[in-house]
Every structure is written in C-alpha cells, then in structure tokens.
Motif scaffolding. Structure first.
Motif, mmCIF file in Angstrom:
data_model
loop_
_atom_site.group_PDB
_atom_site.id
_atom_site.type_symbol
_atom_site.label_atom_id
_atom_site.label_comp_id
_atom_site.label_asym_id
_atom_site.label_seq_id
_atom_site.Cartn_x
_atom_site.Cartn_y
_atom_site.Cartn_z
ATOM 1 N N LEU A 1 33.648 45.241 13.360
ATOM 2 C CA LEU A 1 32.932 43.923 13.082
ATOM 3 C C LEU A 1 32.019 43.349 14.270
ATOM 4 N N ALA A 2 31.937 43.775 15.398
ATOM 5 C CA ALA A 2 30.651 43.204 15.924
ATOM 6 C C ALA A 2 29.392 44.449 15.550
ATOM 7 N N LYS A 3 29.968 45.493 16.055
ATOM 8 C CA LYS A 3 28.735 46.769 15.279
ATOM 9 C C LYS A 3 28.064 47.000 14.257
ATOM 10 N N HIS A 4 29.058 46.127 13.291
ATOM 11 C CA HIS A 4 28.676 46.805 11.834
ATOM 12 C C HIS A 4 27.816 45.446 11.452
ATOM 13 N N ASP B 1 25.930 42.425 13.945
ATOM 14 C CA ASP B 1 24.831 43.340 14.292
ATOM 15 C C ASP B 1 23.746 43.198 12.901
ATOM 16 N N SER B 2 24.450 43.338 11.730
ATOM 17 C CA SER B 2 23.495 42.977 10.195
ATOM 18 C C SER B 2 23.309 41.648 10.287
ATOM 19 N N LEU B 3 24.165 40.812 10.480
ATOM 20 C CA LEU B 3 23.864 39.559 10.720
ATOM 21 C C LEU B 3 22.719 38.237 11.061
ATOM 22 N N ALA B 4 22.263 39.587 12.710
ATOM 23 C CA ALA B 4 21.500 38.859 13.364
ATOM 24 C C ALA B 4 20.554 38.784 12.778
ATOM 25 N N MET B 5 20.045 39.767 12.347
ATOM 26 C CA MET B 5 18.487 39.610 11.186
ATOM 27 C C MET B 5 18.651 39.120 9.915
ATOM 28 N N GLN B 6 19.255 37.989 9.552
ATOM 29 C CA GLN B 6 19.633 36.891 8.617
ATOM 30 C C GLN B 6 18.793 36.118 8.484
ATOM 31 N N PRO B 7 18.586 35.739 9.800
ATOM 32 C CA PRO B 7 17.215 34.722 10.262
ATOM 33 C C PRO B 7 16.205 34.970 9.131
ATOM 34 N N LEU C 1 11.369 45.278 7.844
ATOM 35 C CA LEU C 1 12.535 44.992 9.566
ATOM 36 C C LEU C 1 13.156 46.494 9.640
ATOM 37 N N ALA C 2 13.236 46.515 10.911
ATOM 38 C CA ALA C 2 13.231 48.064 11.041
ATOM 39 C C ALA C 2 14.257 47.168 12.706
ATOM 40 N N MET C 3 15.754 47.857 12.404
ATOM 41 C CA MET C 3 16.987 47.187 13.127
ATOM 42 C C MET C 3 16.488 48.104 14.449
ATOM 43 N N LYS C 4 16.323 48.254 15.817
ATOM 44 C CA LYS C 4 16.559 49.331 17.280
ATOM 45 C C LYS C 4 17.162 48.641 18.449
ATOM 46 N N GLY C 5 17.847 49.409 19.087
ATOM 47 C CA GLY C 5 18.260 49.247 20.089
ATOM 48 C C GLY C 5 16.703 48.258 21.099
ATOM 49 N N VAL C 6 17.381 49.555 22.254
ATOM 50 C CA VAL C 6 15.158 49.147 23.124
ATOM 51 C C VAL C 6 14.259 50.118 22.069
ATOM 52 N N LEU D 1 17.778 39.852 19.558
ATOM 53 C CA LEU D 1 18.571 39.631 18.878
ATOM 54 C C LEU D 1 19.618 39.792 19.502
ATOM 55 N N GLN D 2 20.647 38.599 19.154
ATOM 56 C CA GLN D 2 21.540 38.060 20.395
ATOM 57 C C GLN D 2 22.905 38.884 18.869
ATOM 58 N N VAL D 3 23.260 39.649 19.748
ATOM 59 C CA VAL D 3 24.532 40.172 18.668
ATOM 60 C C VAL D 3 25.457 39.551 19.440
ATOM 61 N N PRO D 4 26.853 38.707 18.611
ATOM 62 C CA PRO D 4 28.168 38.390 19.450
ATOM 63 C C PRO D 4 28.984 39.680 19.955
ATOM 64 N N GLY D 5 29.256 39.856 20.679
ATOM 65 C CA GLY D 5 30.188 40.748 21.197
ATOM 66 C C GLY D 5 29.498 41.736 21.211
ATOM 67 N N LEU D 6 28.111 42.127 21.551
ATOM 68 C CA LEU D 6 27.633 43.057 22.105
ATOM 69 C C LEU D 6 26.702 42.197 23.551
#
Ligand code: SAM
Length: 213
Positions: free
Chosen positions: A55-58, A61-67, A168-173, A194-199
């Motif tokens: 739920l949080a990690k997939h 996390d994916s939805l945090a980039m939706q804007p 649009l690439a999702m990365k950690g640091v 990005l702020q990911v709820p639960g992460l």
C-alpha cells in the motif's frame, strides 16, 4: 477482494487524503492491489509480498508523483513491472492515456489481465523491450521507477519523448553521480522532494528534459 485487503481501506483513504486525492479512488486502487497480491503468490511479480507494505511502497509511492502528470495527454511507463507507477496513475487520472512498456512475458500477461479485469480504458500494454518500442506518436512524458540509472533510462527510452517531453524518474536520494553522467543534450529541469504517506525514506521526482538550442 479478501478481508485482509478490504481492511486496508481506512489506511489507503487517509493516504489519499494526504495526497489531496479523492477517497472514493480507494475502491479501484484496492481492486488493483488485490489482483497484484493474488498473482504475486504464484508469479513473483514484486519482492514485496505483504499487501499492507504494498500500500505505502507501491500504491502511495506511485501516487505521490501524480501532480506532475496531471494535465498531460499521454505518457509511457518504462519497465512497468506489475504496473508501477503507471496503473495507480491511470486509475486516479482518467484523462491520461498510459502505455505500460514491459518486456517480461509473465509481467506483461499480468498487465493485460489487470487492464481487462479493472476495465482500465486509458491503459495500453506494450510487451516490448523499451529500446525496440516504436509508438505511433512520441509521448509528453516517460516515467520510470526502480528501472535503471538516469543515463541508461535515456539511452533505452529517450527516443520515445516528444521534443519538449520529460523523463519523470522516481528516485530515493538525489543521485548526483547519475546527474553528472547525463548524456549530452539532456539536463535536469526540476527536482521535487516527494512526501509519501507511511514512508519515512527520502523520495524525489526528477524531471529531465532536452537542452534547448
Ligand atoms: C525492478 S523492476 C521495477 C518495476 C516497476 N517499475 C516498479 O517500480 O516496481 C524493473 C522492470 O523493468 C523491466 N525491464 C528492464 N529492462 C527493460 C527493457 N529494456 N525493456 C523493457 N522492460 C525492461 C523488467 O522486466 C522489470 O519488470
């Protein structure tokens, strides 16, 4: 949907609220999660096996980039695996056409089944190597999560972008070494924390664009 997945609804609704998304989207997102968890038991589509962790990690996390895809007409999600981030983005952005590019046969089979069962009218599946994929028209954006370094993503999929299009690439640091190694002609256009709820882990969305002459 099994009881354990249905029980995740309050947590998902809270996460959606934090991301300024409609709570009603929890229904179709949980349907996707249920299908993924069911197939994952047999086909090993993702190393994360616990639906709660998914739920949080997939999903979130994916939805945090939706804007950053809102308002686009079409994007290609490269190395989509089980549909991440492409399927959650497509579910919450019905006006966006999403092409999932994935070369692994069993993952592509899952993606086609997800499109059919979840009635995702805005999702196409391209079972193809990224570098061999030749769409009818280029995309305004390509997304990539857990695929490769920035230079390699551009080498594999840069040809899929329209002249003003963006990776649009999702990365950690923020990957300073990958940024330093971008191929000539490409530059960082923006870096969004990005702020990911639960992460708690650091997450960033990098926008990479062609240098304008
Ligand atoms: C680590 S998984 C990440 C999946 C998904 N994007 C995610 O965030 O969970 C990388 C995926 O990219 C696919 N892949 C790797 N190289 C590829 C290529 N050249 N063409 C198409 N798919 C590729 C793999 O089959 C795998 O499913």
């Amino acid at each position: 949907m099994t009881a354990d997945i249905a029980a995740l609804r309050p947590e998902l609704e809270a996460g959606l609220a934090q991301l300024a998304q409609e709570p009603a989207l929890a229904g179709p997102l949980l349907d996707y999660l249920a299908l993924l968890a069911r197939w994952n038991a047999t086909y090993n589509l993702t190393a994360i096996r616990d639906p709660r962790e998914m739920l949080a990690k997939h999903l979130l996390d994916s939805l945090a980039m939706q804007p950053f895809v809102r308002g686009l007409a079409a994007l290609a999600d490269l190395g989509s695996g089980p549909g991440l981030p492409g399927i959650p983005l497509a579910i919450v952005t019905p006006g966006l056409q999403v092409t999932l590019v994935e070369s692994n046969g069993k993952k592509a089979r899952f993606l086609r089944e997800a499109v059919r069962q979840l009635k995702l009218g805005n999702v196409q599946v391209a079972e193809s190597r990224i570098e061999a994929f030749r769409p009818a028209a280029p995309f305004a954006a390509i997304t990539a999560r857990a695929l490769a370094t920035l230079p390699l993503i551009l080498e594999l999929g840069g040809h899929l972008l329209a002249p003003a299009g963006r990776l649009l690439a999702m990365k950690g640091v923020v990957p300073a070494d990958e940024i330093a190694a971008l191929p000539p002609g490409w530059q960082v256009a923006a870096i969004h924390p990005l702020q990911v709820p639960g992460l708690v882990a650091e997450r960033h969305l990098l926008e990479i664009a062609r240098r304008q002459a």
